[in-house]
Design a protein around this motif. Structure first.
Motif, PDB file in Angstrom:
ATOM      1  N   ASP A   1     -62.560  80.340 -77.260  1.00  0.00           N
ATOM      2  CA  ASP A   1     -63.632  80.219 -78.052  1.00  0.00           C
ATOM      3  C   ASP A   1     -63.476  81.216 -79.626  1.00  0.00           C
ATOM      4  O   ASP A   1     -64.473  81.613 -80.033  1.00  0.00           O
ATOM      5  CB  ASP A   1     -64.947  80.484 -77.825  1.00  0.00           C
ATOM      6  N   ALA A   2     -62.225  81.422 -80.044  1.00  0.00           N
ATOM      7  CA  ALA A   2     -61.886  82.185 -81.129  1.00  0.00           C
ATOM      8  C   ALA A   2     -61.872  81.618 -82.128  1.00  0.00           C
ATOM      9  O   ALA A   2     -61.353  82.278 -83.331  1.00  0.00           O
ATOM     10  CB  ALA A   2     -60.601  82.932 -80.837  1.00  0.00           C
ATOM     11  N   ILE A   3     -61.935  80.288 -82.497  1.00  0.00           N
ATOM     12  CA  ILE A   3     -61.567  79.548 -83.765  1.00  0.00           C
ATOM     13  C   ILE A   3     -63.001  78.550 -83.901  1.00  0.00           C
ATOM     14  O   ILE A   3     -63.283  78.001 -83.291  1.00  0.00           O
ATOM     15  CB  ILE A   3     -60.517  78.537 -83.654  1.00  0.00           C
ATOM     16  N   ARG A   4     -63.427  78.722 -85.218  1.00  0.00           N
ATOM     17  CA  ARG A   4     -64.169  78.041 -85.922  1.00  0.00           C
ATOM     18  C   ARG A   4     -63.934  77.163 -86.975  1.00  0.00           C
ATOM     19  O   ARG A   4     -63.358  77.769 -87.831  1.00  0.00           O
ATOM     20  CB  ARG A   4     -65.725  78.775 -86.102  1.00  0.00           C
ATOM     21  N   VAL A   5     -64.472  76.007 -87.462  1.00  0.00           N
ATOM     22  CA  VAL A   5     -64.220  75.334 -88.445  1.00  0.00           C
ATOM     23  C   VAL A   5     -65.541  75.621 -89.320  1.00  0.00           C
ATOM     24  O   VAL A   5     -66.597  75.623 -89.018  1.00  0.00           O
ATOM     25  CB  VAL A   5     -64.127  73.713 -88.405  1.00  0.00           C
ATOM     26  N   VAL A   6     -65.191  76.468 -90.373  1.00  0.00           N
ATOM     27  CA  VAL A   6     -66.220  76.919 -91.553  1.00  0.00           C
ATOM     28  C   VAL A   6     -66.463  75.990 -92.532  1.00  0.00           C
ATOM     29  O   VAL A   6     -65.491  75.372 -93.383  1.00  0.00           O
ATOM     30  CB  VAL A   6     -65.819  78.206 -91.991  1.00  0.00           C
ATOM     31  N   SER A   7     -67.787  75.694 -92.532  1.00  0.00           N
ATOM     32  CA  SER A   7     -68.255  74.707 -93.743  1.00  0.00           C
ATOM     33  C   SER A   7     -67.364  73.297 -93.973  1.00  0.00           C
ATOM     34  O   SER A   7     -67.366  72.809 -94.949  1.00  0.00           O
ATOM     35  CB  SER A   7     -68.286  75.421 -95.094  1.00  0.00           C
ATOM     36  N   GLY A   8     -66.838  72.902 -92.755  1.00  0.00           N
ATOM     37  CA  GLY A   8     -65.853  71.551 -92.745  1.00  0.00           C
ATOM     38  C   GLY A   8     -64.847  71.819 -93.732  1.00  0.00           C
ATOM     39  O   GLY A   8     -64.056  70.917 -94.086  1.00  0.00           O
ATOM     40  N   VAL A   9     -64.408  72.942 -94.021  1.00  0.00           N
ATOM     41  CA  VAL A   9     -63.356  73.239 -94.832  1.00  0.00           C
ATOM     42  C   VAL A   9     -62.222  73.509 -94.446  1.00  0.00           C
ATOM     43  O   VAL A   9     -60.948  73.377 -94.606  1.00  0.00           O
ATOM     44  CB  VAL A   9     -63.701  74.414 -96.168  1.00  0.00           C
ATOM     45  N   ALA A  10     -62.150  74.827 -93.476  1.00  0.00           N
ATOM     46  CA  ALA A  10     -60.776  75.416 -92.680  1.00  0.00           C
ATOM     47  C   ALA A  10     -61.425  76.021 -91.567  1.00  0.00           C
ATOM     48  O   ALA A  10     -62.623  76.374 -91.607  1.00  0.00           O
ATOM     49  CB  ALA A  10     -60.061  76.230 -94.038  1.00  0.00           C
ATOM     50  N   ALA A  11     -60.500  76.118 -90.618  1.00  0.00           N
ATOM     51  CA  ALA A  11     -60.730  76.872 -89.329  1.00  0.00           C
ATOM     52  C   ALA A  11     -60.346  78.502 -89.778  1.00  0.00           C
ATOM     53  O   ALA A  11     -59.491  78.937 -90.635  1.00  0.00           O
ATOM     54  CB  ALA A  11     -59.692  76.356 -88.404  1.00  0.00           C
ATOM     55  N   GLN A  12     -61.214  79.320 -89.125  1.00  0.00           N
ATOM     56  CA  GLN A  12     -61.097  80.492 -89.095  1.00  0.00           C
ATOM     57  C   GLN A  12     -61.141  81.320 -87.774  1.00  0.00           C
ATOM     58  O   GLN A  12     -61.622  80.631 -86.836  1.00  0.00           O
ATOM     59  CB  GLN A  12     -62.271  81.382 -89.714  1.00  0.00           C
ATOM     60  N   VAL A  13     -60.134  82.051 -87.361  1.00  0.00           N
ATOM     61  CA  VAL A  13     -59.936  82.903 -86.378  1.00  0.00           C
ATOM     62  C   VAL A  13     -60.917  84.209 -86.154  1.00  0.00           C
ATOM     63  O   VAL A  13     -60.618  84.866 -86.961  1.00  0.00           O
ATOM     64  CB  VAL A  13     -58.560  83.371 -86.214  1.00  0.00           C
ATOM     65  N   ASP A  14     -61.349  84.206 -84.960  1.00  0.00           N
ATOM     66  CA  ASP A  14     -62.325  85.792 -84.734  1.00  0.00           C
ATOM     67  C   ASP A  14     -61.313  86.343 -84.111  1.00  0.00           C
ATOM     68  O   ASP A  14     -60.577  86.265 -82.731  1.00  0.00           O
ATOM     69  CB  ASP A  14     -63.387  85.290 -83.647  1.00  0.00           C
ATOM     70  N   LYS A  15     -60.649  87.472 -84.620  1.00  0.00           N
ATOM     71  CA  LYS A  15     -59.619  88.329 -84.417  1.00  0.00           C
ATOM     72  C   LYS A  15     -60.090  89.146 -82.988  1.00  0.00           C
ATOM     73  O   LYS A  15     -59.058  89.752 -82.444  1.00  0.00           O
ATOM     74  CB  LYS A  15     -59.223  89.505 -85.546  1.00  0.00           C
ATOM     75  N   GLU A  16     -61.475  89.424 -82.773  1.00  0.00           N
ATOM     76  CA  GLU A  16     -61.861  89.961 -81.518  1.00  0.00           C
ATOM     77  C   GLU A  16     -61.615  89.162 -80.600  1.00  0.00           C
ATOM     78  O   GLU A  16     -61.311  89.671 -79.291  1.00  0.00           O
ATOM     79  CB  GLU A  16     -63.324  90.551 -81.787  1.00  0.00           C
ATOM     80  N   ARG A  17     -61.707  87.838 -80.392  1.00  0.00           N
ATOM     81  CA  ARG A  17     -61.556  86.915 -79.299  1.00  0.00           C
ATOM     82  C   ARG A  17     -60.224  86.404 -79.293  1.00  0.00           C
ATOM     83  O   ARG A  17     -59.642  85.962 -78.285  1.00  0.00           O
ATOM     84  CB  ARG A  17     -62.613  85.870 -79.663  1.00  0.00           C
ATOM     85  N   CYS A  18     -59.365  86.123 -80.197  1.00  0.00           N
ATOM     86  CA  CYS A  18     -58.142  85.760 -80.014  1.00  0.00           C
ATOM     87  C   CYS A  18     -57.113  86.395 -79.213  1.00  0.00           C
ATOM     88  O   CYS A  18     -56.997  87.807 -79.430  1.00  0.00           O
ATOM     89  CB  CYS A  18     -57.262  85.427 -81.477  1.00  0.00           C
ATOM     90  N   VAL A  19     -56.463  85.848 -78.364  1.00  0.00           N
ATOM     91  CA  VAL A  19     -55.517  86.266 -77.410  1.00  0.00           C
ATOM     92  C   VAL A  19     -54.104  85.763 -77.911  1.00  0.00           C
ATOM     93  O   VAL A  19     -52.993  86.332 -77.074  1.00  0.00           O
ATOM     94  CB  VAL A  19     -55.851  86.192 -75.954  1.00  0.00           C
TER      95      VAL A  19
END
Length: 68
Positions: free
Chosen positions: A27-45
């Motif tokens: 659950d390390a990636i979110r689509v922000v404002s319907g524009v682009a995906a952003q990676v949560d650096k703390e969660r990404c493995v």
């Protein structure tokens, strides 16, 4: 838990389809404002599932910078 040595990085060409978000087991990636995906650096493995399934082929798995 220490951070992995690898990390997903989303390119500016992201089409915000959400495929990567659904593929991520941490659950390390979110689509922000319907524009682009952003990676949560703390969660990404850096597993690469998002990059493998990205239909736009704009996600790369890169070596994590020191301190990031």
């Amino acid at each position: 838990m220490p951070l992995s040595k690898r990390l997903a990085q989303v390119g500016w060409e992201c089409v915000a389809c959400g495929t990567c978000m659904k593929a991520c087991p941490k659950d390390a990636i979110r689509v922000v404002s319907g524009v682009a995906a952003q990676v949560d650096k703390e969660r990404c493995v850096g597993c690469g599932r998002c990059a493998k399934l990205c239909p736009a082929d704009v996600i790369a798995i890169v070596e994590r910078e020191a301190g990031v």
